[in-house]
Motif scaffolding. Sequence first.
Motif, PDB file in Angstrom:
ATOM      1  N   GLY A  19       0.819  -1.202   0.000  1.00 12.67           N
ATOM      2  CA  GLY A  19       0.000   0.000   0.000  1.00 12.67           C
ATOM      3  C   GLY A  19       0.853   1.251   0.000  1.00 12.67           C
ATOM      4  O   GLY A  19       2.074   1.185  -0.095  1.00 12.67           O
ATOM      5  N   GLU A  25       1.562  10.584  -2.283  1.00 12.62           N
ATOM      6  CA  GLU A  25       1.032   9.521  -3.146  1.00 12.62           C
ATOM      7  C   GLU A  25       2.174   8.880  -3.923  1.00 12.62           C
ATOM      8  O   GLU A  25       3.263   9.445  -4.052  1.00 12.62           O
ATOM      9  CB  GLU A  25      -0.034  10.064  -4.080  1.00 12.62           C
ATOM     10  N   LYS A  29      -1.299   6.641  -6.903  1.00 10.81           N
ATOM     11  CA  LYS A  29      -2.160   6.029  -5.888  1.00 10.81           C
ATOM     12  C   LYS A  29      -2.151   6.918  -4.640  1.00 10.81           C
ATOM     13  O   LYS A  29      -1.104   7.372  -4.192  1.00 10.81           O
ATOM     14  CB  LYS A  29      -1.659   4.636  -5.522  1.00 10.81           C
ATOM     15  N   GLY A  32      -2.949   6.048   1.910  1.00  8.61           N
ATOM     16  CA  GLY A  32      -4.025   5.354   2.620  1.00  8.61           C
ATOM     17  C   GLY A  32      -4.625   4.193   1.854  1.00  8.61           C
ATOM     18  O   GLY A  32      -5.432   3.441   2.388  1.00  8.61           O
ATOM     19  N   LEU A  33      -4.249   4.019   0.604  1.00  9.61           N
ATOM     20  CA  LEU A  33      -4.746   2.892  -0.182  1.00  9.61           C
ATOM     21  C   LEU A  33      -3.866   1.685   0.097  1.00  9.61           C
ATOM     22  O   LEU A  33      -2.650   1.750  -0.013  1.00  9.61           O
ATOM     23  CB  LEU A  33      -4.710   3.220  -1.673  1.00  9.61           C
ATOM     24  N   TYR A  35      -3.606  -2.924   0.264  1.00  5.62           N
ATOM     25  CA  TYR A  35      -4.113  -4.212  -0.199  1.00  5.62           C
ATOM     26  C   TYR A  35      -3.579  -5.325   0.702  1.00  5.62           C
ATOM     27  O   TYR A  35      -2.424  -5.298   1.109  1.00  5.62           O
ATOM     28  CB  TYR A  35      -3.663  -4.495  -1.634  1.00  5.62           C
ATOM     29  N   GLU A  48      -9.111  -4.671  -0.710  1.00  7.43           N
ATOM     30  CA  GLU A  48      -8.575  -3.329  -0.856  1.00  7.43           C
ATOM     31  C   GLU A  48      -9.113  -2.504   0.295  1.00  7.43           C
ATOM     32  O   GLU A  48     -10.302  -2.582   0.615  1.00  7.43           O
ATOM     33  CB  GLU A  48      -9.036  -2.724  -2.183  1.00  7.43           C
ATOM     34  N   LYS A  50      -9.194   1.438   2.143  1.00  3.80           N
ATOM     35  CA  LYS A  50      -8.945   2.871   2.054  1.00  3.80           C
ATOM     36  C   LYS A  50      -8.919   3.390   3.478  1.00  3.80           C
ATOM     37  O   LYS A  50      -9.930   3.388   4.159  1.00  3.80           O
ATOM     38  CB  LYS A  50     -10.013   3.536   1.222  1.00  3.80           C
ATOM     39  N   SER A  53      -5.102   8.929   6.254  1.00  2.00           N
ATOM     40  CA  SER A  53      -3.769   9.180   5.704  1.00  2.00           C
ATOM     41  C   SER A  53      -2.672   9.402   6.748  1.00  2.00           C
ATOM     42  O   SER A  53      -1.733  10.142   6.514  1.00  2.00           O
ATOM     43  CB  SER A  53      -3.819  10.376   4.752  1.00  2.00           C
TER      44      SER A  53
END
Length: 77
Positions: A19, A25, A29, A32-33, A35, A48, A50, A53
């Motif tokens: 992630g 970013e 991406k 905070g994203l 996997y 996934e 979210k 942050s």
Amino acid sequence: MARAIRERLGADLGIGITGVAGPEELEGKPVGLGYVAIAGSDRLKEMELKLPSRRIVIKRRLSNQALIELRKLIASD
């Protein structure tokens, strides 16, 4: 990643976590994203997430979620 870990180590299960923990970013991406994937011999669980942050929150939540999903997978056997 989870399948590769499982195969390379000769393990029953493999876990992959990746992630964007920030501070910026990465490759388009957002921070905070994340996997999580868990691979067994006959199944693969992928998710996934979210997340907020904050770097420490992202790292903790991803690892905790991986352990929760691993427990669920083991309990279902």
